[in-house]
Design an enzyme around this catalytic site. Structure first.
Site, PDB file in Angstrom:
ATOM      1  N   GLU A 162     -28.135 -10.849  76.838  1.00 56.94           N
ATOM      2  CA  GLU A 162     -27.004  -9.911  76.729  1.00 56.94           C
ATOM      3  C   GLU A 162     -27.054  -8.904  77.873  1.00 56.94           C
ATOM      4  OE1 GLU A 162     -24.339  -8.705  75.829  1.00 56.94           O
ATOM      5  OE2 GLU A 162     -23.719  -9.527  73.892  1.00 56.94           O
ATOM      6  N   ASN A 195     -18.364  -5.996  70.642  1.00 54.77           N
ATOM      7  CA  ASN A 195     -18.448  -6.726  71.900  1.00 54.77           C
ATOM      8  C   ASN A 195     -17.222  -6.436  72.771  1.00 54.77           C
ATOM      9  OD1 ASN A 195     -20.841  -8.431  72.308  1.00 54.77           O
ATOM     10  ND2 ASN A 195     -20.242  -9.434  70.390  1.00 54.77           N
ATOM     11  N   ASP A 202     -16.928 -12.482  72.834  1.00 56.48           N
ATOM     12  CA  ASP A 202     -18.223 -11.819  72.964  1.00 56.48           C
ATOM     13  C   ASP A 202     -18.108 -10.783  74.085  1.00 56.48           C
ATOM     14  OD1 ASP A 202     -21.253 -11.454  73.253  1.00 56.48           O
ATOM     15  OD2 ASP A 202     -21.158 -12.946  71.668  1.00 56.48           O
TER      16      ASP A 202
END
Length: 283
Positions: A12, A143, A193
């Site tokens: 991430e 997100n 995302d």
């Protein structure tokens, strides 16, 4: 193309540092910050999960962890606490985050057990000049925190809803008015995302489970998708005209991992679009 073959359980928060010309990213579950210097890998390990960063100076990052925002010196490894982030709630952790054009840092929190109806829900916060303010709650999986050029709006999502929202910002970067739907991906069964805007205002969003980063025009029209060899694409970043993307092994069983041996690695695709320089955090 694989940029780095170290496998992240939950990759991430990729950040292209404009002064260092260097990509940094996180393995949230692995509690580490990763980078490459030349051809060599480098990483730092922490005592709790870390997920996102903004750049303060050439040598200092603002990093979001499970319980705090802190300054981190890349040369010395020294950490300096800035402010607590849901430190009184052991069921949550930080997730997606990004710096805005006004110098603020947006960060989402979520339950360590994912999904709607779980014991803990999260929120989206903004840290600006010493103040941490809760902006939107409750959020299951925050997100797509991203900012088109000009600093007049921000985007974000709760992944489980399938919709990316857009909200207008005031001159200091605080939201004004109510968020409105920018992208509705529910009919397609897509899960937004992490995301980033390029210099032309095109939205580039990773789509969990779809092995791709997809581009959308300012009016929400689908433009194109860049495929990557891993199902769970988690977050993109631009370094010049190169698109980077983190991926994850998270929630993949043994059969899925065997089918997708590159899952969890960090990818790159050259000549995709010109990215915006990542915004500096103002403390």
């Amino acid at each position: 193309m694989i940029f780095d073959d170290r496998i992240c359980a939950l990759g991430e928060g990729p950040l292209w540092h404009p002064l260092r010309q260097q990509l940094f990213w996180f393995d949230i579950i692995g509690q580490r910050l990763l980078t490459r210097i030349g051809d060599g890998p480098e990483e730092w390990h922490f005592t709790e999960m870390v997920s996102a960063a903004g750049w303060i100076t050439r040598d200092e990052l603002l990093i979001a962890s499970e319980t705090a925002l802190f300054r981190f010196n890349l040369e010395t490894g020294v950490q300096t606490h800035l402010i607590a982030l849901e430190a009184d709630n052991p069921k949550t952790r930080s997730n997606d985050g990004r710096s805005d054009p006004q110098g603020g840092f947006w960060i989402g929190t979520m339950g360590k057990v994912e999904g709607p109806g779980t014991p803990a829900m999260g929120a989206i916060y903004r840290y600006y000049r010493g103040e941490l303010r809760k902006l939107f709650a409750p959020i299951a999986i925050p997100n797509s925190i991203s900012f088109p050029p000009g600093g007049q709006s921000a985007c974000f999502t709760d992944t489980v809803t399938g919709r990316v929202l857009r909200v207008t910002l005031d001159a200091d970067g605080w939201p004004k008015g109510q968020p409105e739907t920018f992208l509705d991906l529910t009919a397609l069964g897509l899960h937004p995302d992490g995301a980033v805007f390029d210099a032309d205002g095109i939205f580039w969003g990773a789509q969990w489970g779809a092995s791709r980063v997809a581009a959308y025009a300012p009016d929400g029209t689908f433009l194109r998708a860049v495929p990557f060899d891993a199902p769970h694409t988690s977050c993109p970043a631009f370094g010049g005209d190169t698109l980077y993307c983190t991926t994850a092994l998270h929630n993949m069983d043994a059969a899925a991992r065997a089918k997708h041996p590159n899952a969890g690695k960090t990818f790159m695709a050259k000549g995709i679009a010109q990215g915006q320089p990542e915004h500096q955090v103002t403390l």
